[in-house]
Scaffold this motif. Structure first.
Motif, PDB file in Angstrom:
ATOM      1  N   LEU A 155      -2.988  32.167  -9.086  1.00  0.00           N
ATOM      2  CA  LEU A 155      -1.747  32.095  -9.011  1.00  0.00           C
ATOM      3  C   LEU A 155      -0.662  32.615 -10.002  1.00  0.00           C
ATOM      4  CD1 LEU A 155      -1.920  28.024  -8.696  1.00  0.00           C
ATOM      5  CD2 LEU A 155      -1.648  29.805  -6.778  1.00  0.00           C
TER       6      LEU A 155
ATOM      7  N   ALA B 130       2.439  33.197 -12.802  1.00  0.00           N
ATOM      8  CA  ALA B 130       2.364  32.366 -14.213  1.00  0.00           C
ATOM      9  C   ALA B 130       3.074  30.845 -13.982  1.00  0.00           C
ATOM     10  CB  ALA B 130       3.049  33.321 -15.200  1.00  0.00           C
TER      11      ALA B 130
ATOM     12  N   GLU C  68      -6.395  30.093 -11.136  1.00  0.00           N
ATOM     13  CA  GLU C  68      -6.751  31.335 -11.771  1.00  0.00           C
ATOM     14  C   GLU C  68      -5.964  32.528 -10.986  1.00  0.00           C
ATOM     15  OE1 GLU C  68     -10.344  34.269 -12.880  1.00  0.00           O
ATOM     16  OE2 GLU C  68     -10.509  32.157 -12.619  1.00  0.00           O
TER      17      GLU C  68
ATOM     18  N   GLY D  25       1.006  28.850 -11.935  1.00  0.00           N
ATOM     19  CA  GLY D  25      -0.152  28.419 -12.407  1.00  0.00           C
ATOM     20  C   GLY D  25      -0.083  27.222 -13.506  1.00  0.00           C
TER      21      GLY D  25
ATOM     22  N   ILE E 297      -3.366  34.236 -16.258  1.00  0.00           N
ATOM     23  CA  ILE E 297      -2.128  34.016 -15.326  1.00  0.00           C
ATOM     24  C   ILE E 297      -0.852  34.761 -15.817  1.00  0.00           C
ATOM     25  CG2 ILE E 297      -3.145  32.268 -13.906  1.00  0.00           C
ATOM     26  CD1 ILE E 297      -1.127  30.501 -15.465  1.00  0.00           C
TER      27      ILE E 297
END
Length: 475
Positions: free
Chosen positions: A362, A364, A360, A367, A403
């Motif tokens: 991190l 984009a 969550e 993630g 993200i």
């Protein structure tokens, strides 16, 4: 004196080789069963609430709570094996019926004669045969009609490999990897891609153009890898992963000059017609494993009638074929038992919640890559495409929003994660049955498959980052 020492050293090395042997697939699965049981004592029990209104109960995001769970006890451990057999009964009986029906067909030599006809025409064009077989099965996999059904065609791959004097790994790979080159992306599979996109709130089968491009890369890499392995063992037979015993002793030798008679052509046409009916049924009537088992019973009985087989001989051949499938059939149930233990110990949802909390915060790209890696690993536990979608997609879809990536990227991460590691997961009944039918141990298959799996994962990683860069959307 030196000669005597050399002989003693050779004898000593031979003794060491004999002393160590790779564990059987059953032993490996039993060890995993023990590890899963131990995990229920270490990982806290927890559960998400689920929406029961869908085809498969789906997880409700942010509903995770820890619950009072009970670690798996001594009796529960052994009861889980029986439960696994019961829950996997549809696949188990399918495998047995396929074994019986193929024994009837093989007694007529129809498939053998047809394949020998094909081989004689492509004797000097082996690469063309590899491309053709893999492509045909991959298209079926891409359409979502050859996931569980792949088991039925492993004997065909073995016949091809035996005719070319290769090994059982090639026979399994031609069919299994052909099918899974398409299934890993499953562009038009309603059970995996369609269900996952539906949960994510995306148009069903959207992003098909991008999935098709990934599929082509996966297919080409698989064909090249299989042909590389074929060339390797042709140049040096000792490099076969199967060792000296290239095929299971139950796999029959094939006559080079087997005549493709009119009767055999009729039997083969009947076989193809029945499979075509099944394929139509998959699309129009949602046919599944039970219908496939019924179709193979029709194939077996119909073949016996066409060949004018004596009823007593039919029963004898069918039972003999089914007996040859006991090993792969029971291994399916044992693989399912591992999931039974994890579900009864209520730790699957805890694993998903733990990973989601890590992903969550991190960025984009990282993630999304985290989602991909998680699905690759989680699929080693839950190999069912729809089952995995029901557990992870309700969490990954809103997680993608948080993200800052698209939900299509999240579905793609689930798709590839679910598909790629299916090819090595010892908890996959389909895989374990397929390689067991081919007479290949899981350890030997793993040795063969790991380099290609790494290539697939790399292709998936690049595809995922490109999807993020182009902001892959619903269409």
């Amino acid at each position: 004196m030196n000669l005597q020492k050399k002989e003693e050293k050779v004898l000593e090395n031979n003794k060491k080789k004999k002393a160590f042997s790779m564990p059987d697939s059953y032993i490996i699965l039993f060890i995993l069963l023990i590890l899963a049981t131990i995990a229920t004592y270490i990982i806290p029990s927890g559960a998400f609430e689920r929406d029961e209104g869908n085809l498969v109960p789906t997880v409700i995001p942010d509903s995770y709570t820890q619950i009072q769970g009970e670690p798996i006890g001594f009796m529960d451990f052994f009861l889980s094996i029986q439960t696994g057999m019961i829950e996997a009964a549809d696949i188990i009986f399918l495998v047995l019926i396929i074994g019986g029906s193929f024994a009837i067909i093989e007694s007529t030599s129809a498939i053998n004669a047809g394949i020998m006809q094909l081989i004689n025409k492509t004797r000097d064009k082996k690469i063309l045969l590899v491309i053709s077989v893999c492509t045909v099965f991959s298209i079926a996999g891409f359409l979502g009609i050859l996931h569980t059904a792949v088991i039925a065609f492993i004997p065909v791959g073995i016949i091809i490999a035996r005719a070319f004097k290769l090994d059982a790994i090639v026979g399994v790979a031609l069919v299994y990897l052909g099918a899974y080159s398409g299934y890993t992306i499953a562009g038009l599979d309603p059970v995996t891609t369609g269900f996952g996109q539906q949960i994510a709130g995306l148009p069903v089968f959207s992003g098909l153009w991008y999935r098709f491009i990934i599929y082509l890369f996966i297919l080409v890499s698989s064909i090249i890898y299989i042909f590389y392995y074929i060339r390797k063992i042709e140049n040096n037979p000792d490099r076969s992963i199967m060792g000296n015993k290239r095929f299971n002793t139950e796999h029959q030798e094939i006559e080079d000059n087997l005549p493709f008679t009119g009767l055999r052509k009729v039997i083969l046409l009947y076989f193809v017609t029945c499979l075509t009916i099944y394929t139509v049924g998959v699309f129009r009537s949602d046919w599944g494993l039970n219908e496939m088992a019924a179709i193979f019973l029709v194939i077996g009985i119909g073949t016996a009638i066409i060949a004018r087989m004596n009823p007593n001989n039919f029963v004898k051949q069918f039972v003999k074929g089914a007996q040859g499938m006991i090993y792969p059939a029971l291994i399916v149930g044992l693989a399912r038992s591992i999931v039974v233990i994890l579900e009864n110990g209520a730790i699957l949802d805890t694993i998903v919640q733990g990973i989601a909390s890590v992903i969550e915060p991190l960025p984009a790209a990282i993630g999304a890559f985290g989602m991909y890696i998680f699905n690759l690993l989680f699929n080693l536990i839950v190999t069912s495409g729809s089952g995995q979608a029901a557990i992870v997609m309700p969490i990954m879809a809103p997680l993608a929003d948080i993200i800052g990536t698209t939900r299509q990227v999240a579905v793609l991460a689930y798709n590839m994660g679910d598909g790629f590691t299916n090819t090595i997961a010892p908890t996959s009944g389909i895989l374990m049955a397929s390689i067991a039918v081919g007479g290949v141990s899981w350890v030997k298959w793993l040795r063969f498959m790991l380099p290609l799996l790494c290539i697939w994962i790399l292709i998936g990683t690049v595809a995922l980052f490109v999807a993020i860069a182009i902001n892959l959307g619903p269409f």
